[in-house]
Design a protein around this motif. Structure first.
Motif, PDB file in Angstrom:
ATOM      1  N   ALA A  40     -33.604 -78.671  -9.539  1.00  0.00           N
ATOM      2  CA  ALA A  40     -34.356 -78.423 -10.774  1.00  0.00           C
ATOM      3  C   ALA A  40     -33.421 -77.876 -11.842  1.00  0.00           C
ATOM      4  N   CYS A  95     -35.007 -75.281 -18.526  1.00  0.00           N
ATOM      5  CA  CYS A  95     -35.002 -75.870 -19.863  1.00  0.00           C
ATOM      6  C   CYS A  95     -35.580 -74.888 -20.878  1.00  0.00           C
ATOM      7  N   PRO A 123     -43.877 -77.867 -22.663  1.00  0.00           N
ATOM      8  CA  PRO A 123     -43.681 -78.191 -21.244  1.00  0.00           C
ATOM      9  C   PRO A 123     -43.234 -76.972 -20.446  1.00  0.00           C
ATOM     10  N   SER A 124     -43.294 -77.090 -19.136  1.00  0.00           N
ATOM     11  CA  SER A 124     -42.792 -76.040 -18.260  1.00  0.00           C
ATOM     12  C   SER A 124     -41.283 -75.926 -18.407  1.00  0.00           C
ATOM     13  N   GLN A 133     -39.164 -75.141 -16.108  1.00  0.00           N
ATOM     14  CA  GLN A 133     -38.469 -75.700 -14.954  1.00  0.00           C
ATOM     15  C   GLN A 133     -38.821 -77.182 -14.815  1.00  0.00           C
ATOM     16  N   GLN A 134     -37.770 -78.016 -14.810  1.00  0.00           N
ATOM     17  CA  GLN A 134     -37.961 -79.455 -14.741  1.00  0.00           C
ATOM     18  C   GLN A 134     -37.092 -80.046 -13.635  1.00  0.00           C
ATOM     19  N   SER A 135     -37.579 -81.095 -13.033  1.00  0.00           N
ATOM     20  CA  SER A 135     -36.837 -81.774 -11.980  1.00  0.00           C
ATOM     21  C   SER A 135     -35.556 -82.387 -12.539  1.00  0.00           C
ATOM     22  N   ARG A 181     -33.044 -88.633 -14.459  1.00  0.00           N
ATOM     23  CA  ARG A 181     -33.351 -87.224 -14.705  1.00  0.00           C
ATOM     24  C   ARG A 181     -32.173 -86.301 -14.396  1.00  0.00           C
ATOM     25  N   CYS A 236     -34.196 -82.058 -19.063  1.00  0.00           N
ATOM     26  CA  CYS A 236     -35.071 -81.406 -20.050  1.00  0.00           C
ATOM     27  C   CYS A 236     -35.707 -82.416 -20.996  1.00  0.00           C
ATOM     28  N   GLY A 282     -38.181 -84.402 -19.010  1.00  0.00           N
ATOM     29  CA  GLY A 282     -39.355 -83.559 -18.776  1.00  0.00           C
ATOM     30  C   GLY A 282     -40.250 -83.479 -19.993  1.00  0.00           C
ATOM     31  N   SER A 283     -39.630 -83.382 -21.167  1.00  0.00           N
ATOM     32  CA  SER A 283     -40.401 -83.345 -22.403  1.00  0.00           C
ATOM     33  C   SER A 283     -41.124 -84.667 -22.643  1.00  0.00           C
ATOM     34  N   TYR A 330     -44.058 -85.013 -20.331  1.00  0.00           N
ATOM     35  CA  TYR A 330     -45.136 -84.117 -20.772  1.00  0.00           C
ATOM     36  C   TYR A 330     -45.878 -84.720 -21.969  1.00  0.00           C
TER      37      TYR A 330
END
Length: 279
Positions: free
Chosen positions: A73, A76, A96-97, A99-101, A123, A128, A131-132, A135
């Motif tokens: 992870a 971000c 978004p969270s 923490q992202q994968s 990824r 980040c 992840g965005s 989301y």
């Protein structure tokens, strides 16, 4: 008489030697004391410096959650824009969270009025940004928006991702929209020539660092841009659609500013999705 004088002289020498010895002993003691005090002062400074260093470099328990991200992870930073700095073109769907994968491959599918455009997103390179995008896609952020800018000279890009570019016709504010947060740039092609070859999909931003939002551009021809824009992924399908749009040209609306204009052949994003990461 002689013996008496000799005894007196011997006694005087003895007293003098004793005094000199005492003075020497006192001098040694003063030097030892000074050395001990100096060493103690140095120790205090070192300890104080160590405490300062520890406070400065760690122990931020009062600054929120500082837990290290889990294996695979990334941590971000999605920086929310102050509410008084959000123009009407900003679309607030939350943040978004953090923490992202950071592993797996995602497929981005852009379903347009002209047909689908697909891209591969790694990824591990852009946790980040991916992840965005994931989301925002889940929030239907891009649905029913238009690709508002086409550039055909110097660089060759089709730019999309403004949530306010909707409806009939064009507005002067097209290109000013985005989410209510910004993030840092990732995966910059500083070692690539050209930095943005045909087939790349990258993130648009202002001249300021850390200003990446939701707008992105599809590169349909090698483009010598400064390597300051996040490379999000690689187009895997639909490039022919983008090139057809480019052939139709633009209206020159941005010619005196950033370059290019609104595409004459309209591109509407009906839906944008991000698949679950695959190993």
């Amino acid at each position: 008489m002689t013996s008496t004088r000799e005894r007196q002289r011997a006694a005087a020498r003895a007293r003098l030697e004793k005094e000199m010895a005492e003075r020497a002993a006192k001098a040694r003691k003063r030097r030892q004391t000074t050395a001990i005090v100096s060493a103690a002062a140095a120790l205090v400074l070192v300890v104080a410096g160590t405490v300062w260093l520890a406070v400065s470099l760690g122990g931020d328990d009062d600054k929120g959650d500082t837990a290290a991200p889990a294996a695979g992870a990334a941590e971000c930073a999605y920086n929310a824009l102050p509410t008084d700095q959000r123009p009407p073109q900003i679309k607030d769907v939350g943040v978004p969270s953090n923490q992202q994968s950071a592993k797996g491959i995602q497929t981005m599918t852009i379903d347009t009025n002209l047909g689908p455009i697909t891209a591969k997103v790694d990824r591990s390179l852009v946790p980040c940004t991916a992840g965005s995008f994931t989301y925002l896609a889940e929030k239907n952020f891009f649905d029913n928006t238009k690709c508002h800018r086409l550039v055909t000279e110097g660089i060759k890009v089709l730019q999309c991702g403004d949530p306010s570019a909707t409806g009939n016709g064009w507005r002067d504010t097209d290109g000013q929209g985005g989410p209510s947060y910004r993030m840092a740039e990732e995966n910059l092609p500083t070692d690539k020539r050209p930095p943005y070859p045909e087939g790349v999909i990258a993130m648009a931003k202002s001249q300021d660092p850390g200003s990446t939002g939701s707008q992105f551009f599809i590169v349909y021809g090698d483009s010598p841009l400064d390597p300051a824009y996040t490379v999000l992924g690689t187009i895997t399908g639909g490039m022919d659609l983008v090139k057809d749009v480019a052939k139709a040209g633009d209206d020159g609306a941005f010619a005196q500013q950033a370059g290019g204009g609104h595409p004459k052949k309209e591109v509407i994003i009906k839906d944008l999705t991000m698949s679950a990461p695959q190993s």
